[in-house]
Design a protein around this motif. Structure first.
Motif, PDB file in Angstrom:
ATOM      1  N   ARG A 146       3.606   1.664  -8.258  1.00  0.00           N
ATOM      2  CA  ARG A 146       4.555   1.031  -9.166  1.00  0.00           C
ATOM      3  C   ARG A 146       4.996  -0.339  -8.653  1.00  0.00           C
ATOM      4  O   ARG A 146       6.013  -0.870  -9.091  1.00  0.00           O
ATOM      5  CB  ARG A 146       5.768   1.952  -9.359  1.00  0.00           C
ATOM      6  CG  ARG A 146       5.375   3.261 -10.042  1.00  0.00           C
ATOM      7  CD  ARG A 146       6.556   4.189 -10.198  1.00  0.00           C
ATOM      8  NE  ARG A 146       6.135   5.454 -10.807  1.00  0.00           N
ATOM      9  CZ  ARG A 146       6.900   6.537 -10.890  1.00  0.00           C
ATOM     10  NH1 ARG A 146       8.134   6.493 -10.416  1.00  0.00           N
ATOM     11  NH2 ARG A 146       6.432   7.637 -11.441  1.00  0.00           N
ATOM     12  N   THR A 147       4.228  -0.897  -7.725  1.00  0.00           N
ATOM     13  CA  THR A 147       4.548  -2.211  -7.170  1.00  0.00           C
ATOM     14  C   THR A 147       3.653  -3.268  -7.808  1.00  0.00           C
ATOM     15  O   THR A 147       2.811  -2.965  -8.658  1.00  0.00           O
ATOM     16  CB  THR A 147       4.357  -2.220  -5.639  1.00  0.00           C
ATOM     17  OG1 THR A 147       2.950  -2.186  -5.325  1.00  0.00           O
ATOM     18  CG2 THR A 147       5.042  -1.013  -5.004  1.00  0.00           C
ATOM     19  N   ASP A 148       3.815  -4.502  -7.364  1.00  0.00           N
ATOM     20  CA  ASP A 148       3.026  -5.612  -7.893  1.00  0.00           C
ATOM     21  C   ASP A 148       1.795  -5.925  -7.050  1.00  0.00           C
ATOM     22  O   ASP A 148       1.048  -6.857  -7.364  1.00  0.00           O
ATOM     23  CB  ASP A 148       3.894  -6.877  -7.985  1.00  0.00           C
ATOM     24  CG  ASP A 148       5.040  -6.715  -8.978  1.00  0.00           C
ATOM     25  OD1 ASP A 148       4.844  -5.991  -9.977  1.00  0.00           O
ATOM     26  OD2 ASP A 148       6.119  -7.296  -8.744  1.00  0.00           O
ATOM     27  N   SER A 149       1.571  -5.159  -5.986  1.00  0.00           N
ATOM     28  CA  SER A 149       0.430  -5.397  -5.094  1.00  0.00           C
ATOM     29  C   SER A 149      -0.385  -4.119  -4.935  1.00  0.00           C
ATOM     30  O   SER A 149       0.151  -3.015  -5.090  1.00  0.00           O
ATOM     31  CB  SER A 149       0.920  -5.864  -3.716  1.00  0.00           C
ATOM     32  OG  SER A 149       1.686  -7.048  -3.826  1.00  0.00           O
ATOM     33  N   PRO A 150      -1.674  -4.250  -4.625  1.00  0.00           N
ATOM     34  CA  PRO A 150      -2.492  -3.046  -4.413  1.00  0.00           C
ATOM     35  C   PRO A 150      -1.935  -2.182  -3.289  1.00  0.00           C
ATOM     36  O   PRO A 150      -1.358  -2.689  -2.320  1.00  0.00           O
ATOM     37  CB  PRO A 150      -3.863  -3.614  -4.038  1.00  0.00           C
ATOM     38  CG  PRO A 150      -3.885  -4.982  -4.641  1.00  0.00           C
ATOM     39  CD  PRO A 150      -2.475  -5.487  -4.522  1.00  0.00           C
ATOM     40  N   VAL A 151      -2.105  -0.885  -3.434  1.00  0.00           N
ATOM     41  CA  VAL A 151      -1.696   0.088  -2.429  1.00  0.00           C
ATOM     42  C   VAL A 151      -2.963   0.726  -1.864  1.00  0.00           C
ATOM     43  O   VAL A 151      -3.920   0.985  -2.599  1.00  0.00           O
ATOM     44  CB  VAL A 151      -0.784   1.168  -3.063  1.00  0.00           C
ATOM     45  CG1 VAL A 151      -0.754   2.425  -2.215  1.00  0.00           C
ATOM     46  CG2 VAL A 151       0.612   0.626  -3.284  1.00  0.00           C
ATOM     47  N   ARG A 152      -2.988   0.947  -0.554  1.00  0.00           N
ATOM     48  CA  ARG A 152      -4.166   1.557   0.072  1.00  0.00           C
ATOM     49  C   ARG A 152      -3.755   2.809   0.834  1.00  0.00           C
ATOM     50  O   ARG A 152      -2.809   2.789   1.626  1.00  0.00           O
ATOM     51  CB  ARG A 152      -4.844   0.566   1.015  1.00  0.00           C
ATOM     52  CG  ARG A 152      -6.144   1.070   1.610  1.00  0.00           C
ATOM     53  CD  ARG A 152      -6.858  -0.005   2.413  1.00  0.00           C
ATOM     54  NE  ARG A 152      -7.316  -1.109   1.570  1.00  0.00           N
ATOM     55  CZ  ARG A 152      -8.245  -1.988   1.951  1.00  0.00           C
ATOM     56  NH1 ARG A 152      -8.818  -1.881   3.147  1.00  0.00           N
ATOM     57  NH2 ARG A 152      -8.610  -2.965   1.144  1.00  0.00           N
ATOM     58  N   VAL A 153      -4.467   3.914   0.589  1.00  0.00           N
ATOM     59  CA  VAL A 153      -4.178   5.176   1.263  1.00  0.00           C
ATOM     60  C   VAL A 153      -5.473   5.801   1.765  1.00  0.00           C
ATOM     61  O   VAL A 153      -6.552   5.541   1.244  1.00  0.00           O
ATOM     62  CB  VAL A 153      -3.458   6.179   0.337  1.00  0.00           C
ATOM     63  CG1 VAL A 153      -2.117   5.636  -0.114  1.00  0.00           C
ATOM     64  CG2 VAL A 153      -4.329   6.541  -0.862  1.00  0.00           C
ATOM     65  N   LEU A 154      -5.333   6.626   2.789  1.00  0.00           N
ATOM     66  CA  LEU A 154      -6.446   7.429   3.290  1.00  0.00           C
ATOM     67  C   LEU A 154      -6.122   8.886   3.025  1.00  0.00           C
ATOM     68  O   LEU A 154      -5.099   9.398   3.485  1.00  0.00           O
ATOM     69  CB  LEU A 154      -6.651   7.197   4.785  1.00  0.00           C
ATOM     70  CG  LEU A 154      -7.799   7.981   5.427  1.00  0.00           C
ATOM     71  CD1 LEU A 154      -9.144   7.474   4.918  1.00  0.00           C
ATOM     72  CD2 LEU A 154      -7.736   7.899   6.948  1.00  0.00           C
ATOM     73  N   MET A 155      -6.984   9.554   2.252  1.00  0.00           N
ATOM     74  CA  MET A 155      -6.816  10.975   1.982  1.00  0.00           C
ATOM     75  C   MET A 155      -7.740  11.770   2.895  1.00  0.00           C
ATOM     76  O   MET A 155      -8.940  11.499   2.964  1.00  0.00           O
ATOM     77  CB  MET A 155      -7.164  11.300   0.524  1.00  0.00           C
ATOM     78  CG  MET A 155      -6.291  10.622  -0.513  1.00  0.00           C
ATOM     79  SD  MET A 155      -4.578  11.207  -0.530  1.00  0.00           S
ATOM     80  CE  MET A 155      -4.786  12.957  -0.856  1.00  0.00           C
ATOM     81  N   LEU A 156      -7.178  12.744   3.607  1.00  0.00           N
ATOM     82  CA  LEU A 156      -7.943  13.641   4.473  1.00  0.00           C
ATOM     83  C   LEU A 156      -7.890  15.044   3.892  1.00  0.00           C
ATOM     84  O   LEU A 156      -6.896  15.429   3.270  1.00  0.00           O
ATOM     85  CB  LEU A 156      -7.366  13.650   5.888  1.00  0.00           C
ATOM     86  CG  LEU A 156      -7.239  12.304   6.600  1.00  0.00           C
ATOM     87  CD1 LEU A 156      -6.524  12.474   7.936  1.00  0.00           C
ATOM     88  CD2 LEU A 156      -8.600  11.672   6.798  1.00  0.00           C
ATOM     89  N   SER A 157      -8.945  15.825   4.101  1.00  0.00           N
ATOM     90  CA  SER A 157      -8.927  17.198   3.600  1.00  0.00           C
ATOM     91  C   SER A 157      -9.836  18.073   4.443  1.00  0.00           C
ATOM     92  O   SER A 157     -10.777  17.598   5.079  1.00  0.00           O
ATOM     93  CB  SER A 157      -9.397  17.248   2.140  1.00  0.00           C
ATOM     94  OG  SER A 157     -10.786  17.008   2.054  1.00  0.00           O
ATOM     95  N   SER A 158      -9.506  19.369   4.442  1.00  0.00           N
ATOM     96  CA  SER A 158     -10.447  20.339   4.990  1.00  0.00           C
ATOM     97  C   SER A 158     -11.644  20.389   4.034  1.00  0.00           C
ATOM     98  O   SER A 158     -11.589  19.864   2.929  1.00  0.00           O
ATOM     99  CB  SER A 158      -9.782  21.714   5.116  1.00  0.00           C
ATOM    100  OG  SER A 158      -9.233  22.121   3.872  1.00  0.00           O
TER     101      SER A 158
END
Length: 199
Positions: A146-158
């Motif tokens: 919901r911001t004005d800039s790109p968001v970067r995340v790392l998703m980890l999973s079993s």
């Protein structure tokens, strides 16, 4: 774009004594003292991926769901853990609100301030935050920007084979087999009796 791949031991650490194994020239290095030649070769085949890079495997250009993804786990040869880096564009969501019944997931915020929705409500995450999503309804989640800039995340999973994913807002259920093929993707209908149609 090709992923940068290099071993975990710097070239400057290589000693002058080289041995050959199965056609591979394997340098002797102090850090590998006591390791078999096969183990040394495996160490040098370790792959890396930089989470600050802009190397993407896929992009989604759907209004309200725009994002790019890099299959980090596959790029570095992971087997027991899955990892996907996603960049979510402003005003977009990563996935619908959902939960997994076989696999646990974690999110690590690499850049920006995503909004996390869980059964407890919504709150804004910051760079460096990490959250665990347990299996079952308690672990339901959705990440949006919901911001004005790109968001970067790392998703980890079993990486437990087979999976059941429930999309709680729409009532859809996705069931997958051990080969990651869809068994069912639908809204459950009326319950049936165990022996119905088995005569």
């Amino acid at each position: 774009a090709k992923t940068s791949q290099h071993g975990s031991i710097a070239a400057g650490a290589f000693a002058m004594d080289y041995r050959t194994n199965a056609g591979l020239r394997i340098p002797r290095v102090p850090e590998c003292a006591g390791m078999s030649l096969e183990t040394q070769a495996s160490v040098r085949r370790m792959k890396t991926f930089n989470l600050n890079s802009d190397e993407w495997d896929a992009t989604r250009d759907r209004e309200g769901w725009r994002c790019s993804g890099a299959l980090v786990g596959e790029r570095i040869g992971g087997e027991l853990l899955g990892a996907t880096m996603s960049q979510i564009e402003p005003g977009s969501r990563l996935w619908p609100y959902h939960t997994h019944y076989l696999n646990e997931e974690w999110v690590i915020v690499l850049r920006g301030e995503p909004t996390l929705r869980t059964p407890e409500g919504e709150h804004v995450l910051e760079e460096g935050d990490i959250v665990c999503f347990p299996r079952g309804k308690i672990g339901a989640h959705q990440i949006s920007n919901r911001t004005d800039s790109p968001v970067r995340v790392l998703m980890l999973s079993s990486m437990i084979r087979g999976e059941i994913i429930e999309f709680l807002d729409t009532g859809k259920v996705l069931a997958k087999d051990v080969d990651d093929e869809d068994v069912m993707f639908a809204r459950p209908g009326p319950a049936v009796e165990y022996w119905e149609g088995e005569d």
